[in-house]
Design an enzyme around this catalytic site. Structure first.
Site, PDB file in Angstrom:
ATOM      1  N   GLN A 190       0.906  -1.165   0.106  1.00  0.00           N
ATOM      2  CA  GLN A 190      -0.045   0.030   0.117  1.00  0.00           C
ATOM      3  C   GLN A 190       0.762   1.254   0.065  1.00  0.00           C
ATOM      4  OE1 GLN A 190      -2.514   0.259   3.541  1.00  0.00           O
ATOM      5  NE2 GLN A 190      -4.015   1.368   2.491  1.00  0.00           N
ATOM      6  N   HIS A 194       1.372   3.740  -3.478  1.00  0.00           N
ATOM      7  CA  HIS A 194       0.489   4.881  -3.341  1.00  0.00           C
ATOM      8  C   HIS A 194       1.465   6.246  -3.766  1.00  0.00           C
ATOM      9  CE1 HIS A 194      -2.990   2.533  -2.067  1.00  0.00           C
ATOM     10  NE2 HIS A 194      -3.639   3.648  -1.296  1.00  0.00           N
ATOM     11  N   LEU A 371      -5.924  -3.371 -11.188  1.00  0.00           N
ATOM     12  CA  LEU A 371      -5.347  -4.926 -10.729  1.00  0.00           C
ATOM     13  C   LEU A 371      -4.748  -4.748  -9.353  1.00  0.00           C
ATOM     14  CD1 LEU A 371      -3.080  -6.864 -13.214  1.00  0.00           C
ATOM     15  CD2 LEU A 371      -2.184  -6.057 -11.053  1.00  0.00           C
ATOM     16  N   TYR A 372      -4.189  -3.483  -8.829  1.00  0.00           N
ATOM     17  CA  TYR A 372      -3.466  -3.479  -7.714  1.00  0.00           C
ATOM     18  C   TYR A 372      -4.435  -3.292  -6.446  1.00  0.00           C
ATOM     19  CZ  TYR A 372       1.476  -3.840  -6.617  1.00  0.00           C
ATOM     20  OH  TYR A 372       2.649  -4.448  -6.113  1.00  0.00           O
ATOM     21  N   HIS A 375      -7.233  -5.328  -1.585  1.00  0.00           N
ATOM     22  CA  HIS A 375      -7.692  -5.084  -0.204  1.00  0.00           C
ATOM     23  C   HIS A 375      -8.174  -6.451   0.340  1.00  0.00           C
ATOM     24  CE1 HIS A 375      -7.963  -1.357  -2.344  1.00  0.00           C
ATOM     25  NE2 HIS A 375      -8.043  -0.930  -0.956  1.00  0.00           N
ATOM     26  N   GLY A 513       0.041  -8.276 -14.140  1.00  0.00           N
ATOM     27  CA  GLY A 513       1.046  -7.494 -13.069  1.00  0.00           C
ATOM     28  C   GLY A 513       2.336  -7.255 -13.355  1.00  0.00           C
ATOM     29  N   SER A 517       4.738  -4.004 -13.706  1.00  0.00           N
ATOM     30  CA  SER A 517       5.616  -3.884 -12.396  1.00  0.00           C
ATOM     31  C   SER A 517       7.115  -3.752 -12.605  1.00  0.00           C
ATOM     32  CB  SER A 517       5.230  -5.001 -11.673  1.00  0.00           C
ATOM     33  OG  SER A 517       6.452  -5.103 -10.684  1.00  0.00           O
TER      34      SER A 517
HETATM   35  C1  HEM Z   1      -7.204  -0.921   5.703  1.00  0.00           C
HETATM   36  C2  HEM Z   1      -6.576  -0.571   4.907  1.00  0.00           C
HETATM   37  C3  HEM Z   1      -7.236  -0.108   3.730  1.00  0.00           C
HETATM   38  C4  HEM Z   1      -7.944   0.986   3.327  1.00  0.00           C
HETATM   39  C5  HEM Z   1      -8.797   1.402   4.524  1.00  0.00           C
HETATM   40  C6  HEM Z   1      -8.108   1.058   2.168  1.00  0.00           C
HETATM   41  C7  HEM Z   1      -8.908   2.298   1.309  1.00  0.00           C
HETATM   42  C8  HEM Z   1      -8.902   2.640   0.334  1.00  0.00           C
HETATM   43  C9  HEM Z   1      -9.538   3.743  -0.120  1.00  0.00           C
HETATM   44  C10 HEM Z   1     -10.643   4.452   0.705  1.00  0.00           C
HETATM   45  C11 HEM Z   1      -9.444   3.979  -1.587  1.00  0.00           C
HETATM   46  C12 HEM Z   1     -10.084   4.976  -2.474  1.00  0.00           C
HETATM   47  C13 HEM Z   1     -11.137   4.081  -3.186  1.00  0.00           C
HETATM   48  C14 HEM Z   1     -11.996   5.011  -4.134  1.00  0.00           C
HETATM   49  O1  HEM Z   1     -12.600   5.954  -3.786  1.00  0.00           O
HETATM   50  O2  HEM Z   1     -11.890   4.755  -5.432  1.00  0.00           O
HETATM   51  C15 HEM Z   1      -8.529   3.133  -1.755  1.00  0.00           C
HETATM   52  C16 HEM Z   1      -7.702   3.010  -3.071  1.00  0.00           C
HETATM   53  C17 HEM Z   1      -6.572   2.060  -3.348  1.00  0.00           C
HETATM   54  N1  HEM Z   1      -6.318   1.008  -2.490  1.00  0.00           N
HETATM   55 FE1  HEM Z   1      -6.728   0.788  -0.677  1.00  0.00          FE
HETATM   56  N2  HEM Z   1      -7.256   0.504   1.476  1.00  0.00           N
HETATM   57  C18 HEM Z   1      -6.579  -0.331   2.389  1.00  0.00           C
HETATM   58  C19 HEM Z   1      -5.302  -1.138   2.101  1.00  0.00           C
HETATM   59  C20 HEM Z   1      -4.907  -1.334   0.898  1.00  0.00           C
HETATM   60  C21 HEM Z   1      -3.975  -2.256   0.588  1.00  0.00           C
HETATM   61  C22 HEM Z   1      -3.358  -3.107   1.466  1.00  0.00           C
HETATM   62  C23 HEM Z   1      -3.520  -2.152  -0.695  1.00  0.00           C
HETATM   63  C24 HEM Z   1      -2.526  -3.109  -1.498  1.00  0.00           C
HETATM   64  C25 HEM Z   1      -1.814  -2.833  -2.445  1.00  0.00           C
HETATM   65  C26 HEM Z   1      -4.330  -1.160  -1.357  1.00  0.00           C
HETATM   66  C27 HEM Z   1      -4.347  -0.877  -2.841  1.00  0.00           C
HETATM   67  C28 HEM Z   1      -5.236   0.335  -3.280  1.00  0.00           C
HETATM   68  C29 HEM Z   1      -4.757   1.007  -4.487  1.00  0.00           C
HETATM   69  C30 HEM Z   1      -4.161   0.508  -5.658  1.00  0.00           C
HETATM   70  C31 HEM Z   1      -5.880   1.997  -4.625  1.00  0.00           C
HETATM   71  C32 HEM Z   1      -6.090   3.009  -5.609  1.00  0.00           C
HETATM   72  C33 HEM Z   1      -5.310   4.153  -5.363  1.00  0.00           C
HETATM   73  C34 HEM Z   1      -5.620   5.369  -6.249  1.00  0.00           C
HETATM   74  O3  HEM Z   1      -5.479   5.343  -7.462  1.00  0.00           O
HETATM   75  O4  HEM Z   1      -6.019   6.404  -5.674  1.00  0.00           O
HETATM   76  N3  HEM Z   1      -5.201  -0.682  -0.445  1.00  0.00           N
HETATM   77  N4  HEM Z   1      -8.058   2.037  -0.629  1.00  0.00           N
END
Ligand code: HEM
Ligand SMILES: *[C@@H]1O[C@H](CO)[C@@H](O)[C@H](O)[C@H]1NC(C)=O
Ligand SMILES: *[C@@H]1O[C@H](CO)[C@@H](O)[C@H](O)[C@H]1NC(C)=O
Ligand SMILES: *[C@@H]1O[C@H](CO)[C@@H](O)[C@H](O)[C@H]1NC(C)=O
Length: 588
Positions: A190, A194, A371-372, A375, A513, A517
């Site tokens: 994460q 990000h 793809l990434y 969650h 992926g 990557s």
């Molecule tokens: C408790 C942990 C986590 C929470 C609460 C969380 C929450 C979120 C939220 C709220 C979004 C924005 C979603 C949207 O509005 O479209 C997001 C995006 C994303 N999350 Fe998570 N996430 C968590 C863990 C992870 C993990 C472990 C990964 C592993 C790679 C991950 C990968 C992503 C990716 C790639 C995005 C898209 C980001 C972007 O393009 O802005 N997340 N996540």
């Protein structure tokens, strides 16, 4: 009468007569479909190795190559079995170097570079090339005039995304990852991704705020000069910090007035200021931010000792390049290595590509971001220091880091197993909305169907939902909802595909992926011939820091107790490697 029949009737009556022929995806083998006249089309087969109306007829050498090319499933089987054989290959650098070069070239050749389409253009444009506010697109959007969202197959309306996620993606009981991936890995994933996945929702889901399009460490240093300057100490190249309980942490927003997102319930002196404004979300992200901040200041000390005449600016800039190198090294040799499950030992050696045709540039693709969305990795609660934190006690609680310290979090996250990503029904209800939103964005941006992506990556399209899921019950439900396997959507398909035996996910996430990557990692400018040499990194010492970087060292050199860490839970056999755990002399 079902919806497919209705659609067909409609089609016979009116719509079909004028269907855009490109909606049938007629061009195979990466041929490009162009409309001609009112109802015609042409496939441009240039450089595909095929010819014919639909680019389906192979040239001689293409047939030979296709015949000899091992299937991904076969290669994966070889790479994850016969450990004794790999133990030998790994020791013979001639063999392992050449194999690594093959991995890098075969994978990254699948990614067009310079990039091609974006979410607003399904043909090549200067705007698409030059406007880096867009995520690029590997496959152009489905034309707006197609009869169904998938082109011509499937129903006119997609299944409700919320109900889809609840039925197929929501976790019933926690499914642990068979590769024993832990939370240390999950938060690294994460944190690391990000820096380049930062959707710009003000502009829309096809846009990004991460204009560096790769490993630029903007999550450590900020995404613009102003933010960076707030974060810098302007002494010896260092970043601002504060000392809490005798240890180094990022400064509070009191001392470093930059925009960070925190709940108002968090006391201001516990609101930390770091490169990425959203990393207050999870203590795991703040933990990695702290580690990298300590590493930055540690490397500054080393450089300053070697170059006492250097300005603050030169120390800062050179240290940043070293940290970028360390990141790529750790991602390839620890992170991707773990994820792949391969017995073949991967290496970060940019010089392997110096005689190849390779473009040192990268553009982040929308498909890569979708793809990434891993969650399913997240557990049902977070076990830290013998306490079970529920989501509401863990998210937006950066004070957990300051109260417990980096070492304790490292130990806890290494010990706790993460969820399996593939196979379906493994996303905790608290974050299911993220999956719903990614499905909805995929629709809004008109992503091509899953099988078209399979084809691009040289995979055989699935012929049925049973073949996709490897069972019958869920397959039958999906068939009812989508009508046709060629109408199946990218994100749900990636999560519902049969995982590899004892693997964290299935063939498609690996095969799609890995190219994104590796292209992103090796396409970094520091990997190019004019950068990849000791002087770029302040001399041999800096170069050595990159070339010997490991996750364990990153932790060890920057913590009190030097806890044993890894990207998987410790195996009970007790032969955990102690490599890199020699106790360092640290002064901050
Ligand atoms: C408790 C942990 C986590 C929470 C609460 C969380 C929450 C979120 C939220 C709220 C979004 C924005 C979603 C949207 O509005 O479209 C997001 C995006 C994303 N999350 Fe998570 N996430 C968590 C863990 C992870 C993990 C472990 C990964 C592993 C790679 C991950 C990968 C992503 C990716 C790639 C995005 C898209 C980001 C972007 O393009 O802005 N997340 N996540
Ligand atoms: C090309 O593809 C179209 C659409 O899928 C199909 O109708 C046509 O028969 C194909 N033509 C040839 C020569 O294969
Ligand atoms: C990129 O495209 C978006 C959408 O059309 C536009 O708002 C933005 O100004 C463009 N950026 C540049 C630098 O031209
Ligand atoms: C999808 O279903 C949910 C309830 O399950 C409902 O609240 C929502 O409005 C539906 N969305 C659409 C686009 O129909």
């Amino acid at each position: 009468m079902d919806a497919a029949r209705t659609a067909l009737l409609l089609c016979l009556l009116e719509v079909c007569a004028g269907v855009n022929p490109c909606c049938y995806w007629p061009c195979q083998n990466k041929g490009v479909c162009v409309n001609v006249g009112l109802e015609g089309y042409e496939c441009d087969c240039t450089h595909t190795g095929y010819h014919g109306v639909n680019c389906t007829m192979p040239y001689f050498w293409t047939s030979v190559y296709t015949f000899l090319k091992p299937s991904p499933a076969f290669s994966h089987y070889l790479l994850t079995h016969y450990k004794w054989l790999w133990d030998i290959i790994n020791k013979i650098s001639f063999l392992s170097d050449n194999l690594m070069r093959l991995v890098l070239t075969v994978r990254s050749n699948l990614i067009p570079s310079p990039p091609t389409y974006n979410s607003d253009y399904n043909y090549l444009t200067w705007e698409g090339y030059a406007n880096v506010s867009y995520f690029t697109r590997l496959l152009p959007p489905v034309p707006k005039d197609c009869p169904t969202p998938a082109g011509t197959k499937g129903y006119k309306t997609r299944p409700n995304a919320t109900e889809l996620a609840k039925e197929f993606l929501l976790r019933r009981t926690f499914i642990p990852d068979p590769q024993r991936t832990n939370l240390m890995f999950a938060f690294f994933a994460q944190h690391f991704t990000h820096q380049f996945f930062r959707t710009d929702f003000d502009r829309g889901p096809g846009f990004t705020k991460a204009l560096g399009h790769g490993v630029d460490l903007s999550h450590v240093y900020g995404d613009c000069l102003e933010r960076q300057q707030h974060l810098r100490l302007f002494k010896d190249g260092k970043l601002k910090y504060q000392v809490v309980n005798g240890e180094i942490y990022p400064p509070s927003v009191n001392d470093t007035p930059i925009k960070m997102k925190y709940l108002s319930s968090v006391p201001v002196d516990k609101q930390l200021a770091i490169g990425h404004e959203l990393f207050g979300l999870v203590p795991g992200l703040m933990m990695y931010a702290t580690l990298w901040l300590r590493e930055h200041n540690r490397v500054c000390n080393i450089l300053k000792e070697e170059h006492p005449t250097w300005s603050d600016e030169q120390l800062f800039q050179t240290t940043r390049l070293i940290l970028i190198g360390e990141t790529i090294k750790i991602v390839i040799e620890d992170y991707v290595q773990h994820l792949s499950g391969y017995h073949f030992k991967m290496k970060f050696k940019p010089e392997l590509l110096f005689k190849e045709q390779f473009q040192y540039r990268n553009r982040i693709a929308l498909e890569f971001s979708h793809l990434y969305h891993w969650h399913p990795l997240m557990p049902d609660s977070f076990k830290v220091n013998n306490h079970d934190y529920k989501y509401e006690d863990f998210l937006f609680k950066p004070e957990i880091l300051l109260d417990l310290g980096v070492d304790t979090l490292l130990e806890s996250f290494t010990a706790q197993i993460a969820g399996r990503i593939g196979g379906g029904r493994n996303i905790n209800g608290n974050i299911l909305h993220v999956a719903i939103s990614v499905i909805e964005h995929g629709r809004q941006l008109r992503l091509q169907p899953f099988n078209e992506y399979r084809k691009w990556f040289g995979l055989t399209p699935y012929k049925s939902f049973q073949e996709l899921t490897g069972e019958t019950e869920i397959a039958a439900r999906l068939e009812k909802l989508y009508g046709h396997i060629d109408a199946m959507e990218l994100y749900p398909a990636l999560l519902l595909e049969t995982p590899y035996e004892n693997g964290i996910f299935g063939e498609s996430i690996v095969e799609m992926g890995a190219p994104f990557s590796l292209k992103g990692l090796l396409g970094n400018p520091i990997c190019s011939p004019h950068y990849w040499k000791p002087s770029t990194f302040g001399g041999q010492t800096g170069f050595d820091i990159i070339n010997t970087a490991t996750l364990q060292k990153l932790v060890c050199l920057n913590t009190k107790r030097c806890p044993s860490v890894a990207f998987h839970t410790p195996d009970n056999l007790g032969h955990e490697s102690n490599e890199g755990r020699e106790r360092p002399k640290t002064e901050f």
